[in-house]
Write an enzyme that holds these catalytic residues in place. Structure first.
Site, PDB file in Angstrom:
ATOM      1  N   THR A  42       5.791   8.212  -0.430  1.00 31.82           N
ATOM      2  CA  THR A  42       4.911   8.031  -1.588  1.00 31.82           C
ATOM      3  C   THR A  42       4.479   9.386  -2.131  1.00 31.82           C
ATOM      4  O   THR A  42       4.567   9.658  -3.335  1.00 31.82           O
ATOM      5  CB  THR A  42       3.670   7.223  -1.170  1.00 31.82           C
ATOM      6  OG1 THR A  42       4.119   6.021  -0.560  1.00 31.82           O
ATOM      7  CG2 THR A  42       2.781   6.913  -2.350  1.00 31.82           C
ATOM      8  N   THR A  43       4.046  10.264  -1.239  1.00 30.74           N
ATOM      9  CA  THR A  43       3.605  11.599  -1.641  1.00 30.74           C
ATOM     10  C   THR A  43       4.765  12.380  -2.258  1.00 30.74           C
ATOM     11  O   THR A  43       4.558  13.209  -3.141  1.00 30.74           O
ATOM     12  CB  THR A  43       3.047  12.347  -0.404  1.00 30.74           C
ATOM     13  OG1 THR A  43       2.086  11.500   0.216  1.00 30.74           O
ATOM     14  CG2 THR A  43       2.428  13.666  -0.768  1.00 30.74           C
ATOM     15  N   TYR A 129       8.453   1.061   6.460  1.00 32.81           N
ATOM     16  CA  TYR A 129       7.314   1.687   5.792  1.00 32.81           C
ATOM     17  C   TYR A 129       6.509   0.540   5.187  1.00 32.81           C
ATOM     18  O   TYR A 129       6.893  -0.008   4.160  1.00 32.81           O
ATOM     19  CB  TYR A 129       7.801   2.663   4.721  1.00 32.81           C
ATOM     20  CG  TYR A 129       6.702   3.372   3.938  1.00 32.81           C
ATOM     21  CD1 TYR A 129       5.343   3.213   4.236  1.00 32.81           C
ATOM     22  CD2 TYR A 129       7.024   4.224   2.887  1.00 32.81           C
ATOM     23  CE1 TYR A 129       4.355   3.862   3.510  1.00 32.81           C
ATOM     24  CE2 TYR A 129       6.035   4.882   2.157  1.00 32.81           C
ATOM     25  CZ  TYR A 129       4.711   4.692   2.473  1.00 32.81           C
ATOM     26  OH  TYR A 129       3.726   5.338   1.757  1.00 32.81           O
ATOM     27  N   LYS A 155       5.741   2.930   9.851  1.00 30.13           N
ATOM     28  CA  LYS A 155       4.636   3.695   9.281  1.00 30.13           C
ATOM     29  C   LYS A 155       3.804   2.691   8.505  1.00 30.13           C
ATOM     30  O   LYS A 155       4.260   2.117   7.518  1.00 30.13           O
ATOM     31  CB  LYS A 155       5.142   4.782   8.342  1.00 30.13           C
ATOM     32  CG  LYS A 155       3.977   5.480   7.683  1.00 30.13           C
ATOM     33  CD  LYS A 155       4.402   6.601   6.794  1.00 30.13           C
ATOM     34  CE  LYS A 155       5.013   6.091   5.539  1.00 30.13           C
ATOM     35  NZ  LYS A 155       4.963   7.075   4.439  1.00 30.13           N
TER      36      LYS A 155
HETATM   37  C1  FW2 Z   1       3.621   8.862   2.201  1.00 32.00           C
HETATM   38  C2  FW2 Z   1       2.682   8.565   3.296  1.00 32.00           C
HETATM   39  C3  FW2 Z   1       1.257   8.695   3.125  1.00 32.00           C
HETATM   40  C4  FW2 Z   1       0.877   7.623   2.201  1.00 32.00           C
HETATM   41  C5  FW2 Z   1      -0.528   7.686   1.829  1.00 32.00           C
HETATM   42  C6  FW2 Z   1      -0.746   6.719   0.713  1.00 32.00           C
HETATM   43  O1  FW2 Z   1       4.773   8.421   2.272  1.00 32.00           O
HETATM   44  O2  FW2 Z   1       3.256   9.553   1.274  1.00 32.00           O
HETATM   45  O3  FW2 Z   1       1.225   6.364   2.699  1.00 32.00           O
HETATM   46  O4  FW2 Z   1      -0.886   8.968   1.475  1.00 32.00           O
HETATM   47  O5  FW2 Z   1      -1.598   7.187  -0.248  1.00 32.00           O
HETATM   48  O6  FW2 Z   1       3.074   8.159   4.341  1.00 32.00           O
END
Ligand code: FW2
Length: 289
Positions: A42-43, A129, A155
């Site tokens: 996501t990030t 995920y 995750k």
């Molecule tokens: C991603 C994460 C963190 C996010 C979290 C959602 O893939 O970025 O799930 O920051 O805002 O694992």
């Protein structure tokens, strides 16, 4: 106990990926004690990347591939399968995928089928995920168990730590990470680790928090968690995904480009205000970032 960094994808102003910045950033994070990189999360603006860009990100980080979890999720299953095939040439820690999203009322059976197909195609371990507030679907431990689907890891981006822990109790061999920045300390303490976007800008804080947890110093670890949570609050005022680019430049001292619309960069005043607030906050604390 592992710190997993969902690495941001650095973009140039023309919208192309800044490969040098990605390489430099990943190398710095690992050097500073991050254990694994979650690529195209996501990030990393995964849902907004093309399949070619997802591949490109892995090519750029090919030297570090055994420290990479490669996120391949897409609403086009042909793209997912192509990415899995592409990934089979790399020595990865795992591949991962979020569930199908956007379409309402997908039957549970179809959601599970999506992951069964991924598992059947991948030579690498497959991590789920799970991000219900983003995808609209909760692929819970109960759901996996109902359909007898065992995956190598998850995750779970969820504010409910008990929900993440249920994966561990249902599937003791599963690697379980919680994906919330504000629960990183608890995830290190009780799960296999944390996947935390703030580790992009605070890798050393995360490393020191992990060390404090390992030596049983919960009080010290909590001080790091409070710091992380404070920075999340500062970042959210301007949009957390866009702010992370500015925060990383402030704390790590190099440029990581910017996001790509529809994730917009902070404007000049916002960047300046965020910088002032963060620098003032960190100044008094004497922590390394
Ligand atoms: C991603 C994460 C963190 C996010 C979290 C959602 O893939 O970025 O799930 O920051 O805002 O694992």
């Amino acid at each position: 106990m592992e710190i997993v960094s969902p690495i941001l994808t650095p973009f140039n102003s023309d919208g192309t990926i800044n490969k040098e910045a990605l390489k430099q950033h990943a190398t710095n994070l690992l050097n500073k004690g991050v254990d694994l990189i979650f690529l195209n999360g996501t990030t990393g603006l995964g849902p907004a990347l093309s399949k070619e860009e997802k591949k490109e990100n892995l090519r750029v980080l090919s030297d570090l591939s055994n420290k990479i979890i490669f996120q391949v999720g897409d609403l086009n299953l042909n793209n997912v399968i192509e990415l899995i095939k592409f990934a089979s040439d790399y020595d990865l820690r795992a591949i991962a995928s979020y569930s199908p999203y956007y379409f309402p009322r997908l039957p549970e059976k179809w959601l599970i089928k999506y992951f069964q197909i991924i598992a059947s195609q991948s030579r690498h371990p497959v991590y789920l995920y799970n991000y219900p507030s983003a995808t609209g679907y909760d692929i819970s431990a109960k759901l996996l168990s109902k359909f007898g689907l065992e995956l190598a890891g998850v995750k779970d981006t969820n504010q409910d730590l008990a929900h993440s822990m249920e994966f561990k109790t249902t599937f003791p061999k599963m690697k379980v990470y919680n994906g919330s920045d504000t629960l990183a300390f608890y995830s290190l303490l009780s799960l296999d680790g944390t996947v935390a976007s703030m580790s992009n800008c605070l890798p050393t804080v995360f490393k020191e928090m992990k060390e404090a947890v390992a030596r049983g110093d919960a009080r010290k670890a909590m001080t790091f968690q409070k710091l992380i949570t404070s920075l999340v609050e500062m970042a959210r005022k301007y949009g957390q995904l866009g702010s992370l680019y500015v925060l990383t430049e402030i704390t790590q001292g190099y440029k990581v480009g910017g996001p790509r619309p529809p994730i917009f960069p902070l404007d000049e005043t916002e960047s300046k205000d965020l910088r002032t607030e963060v620098e003032n906050f960190l100044k008094g604390l004497g922590v390394s970032t």
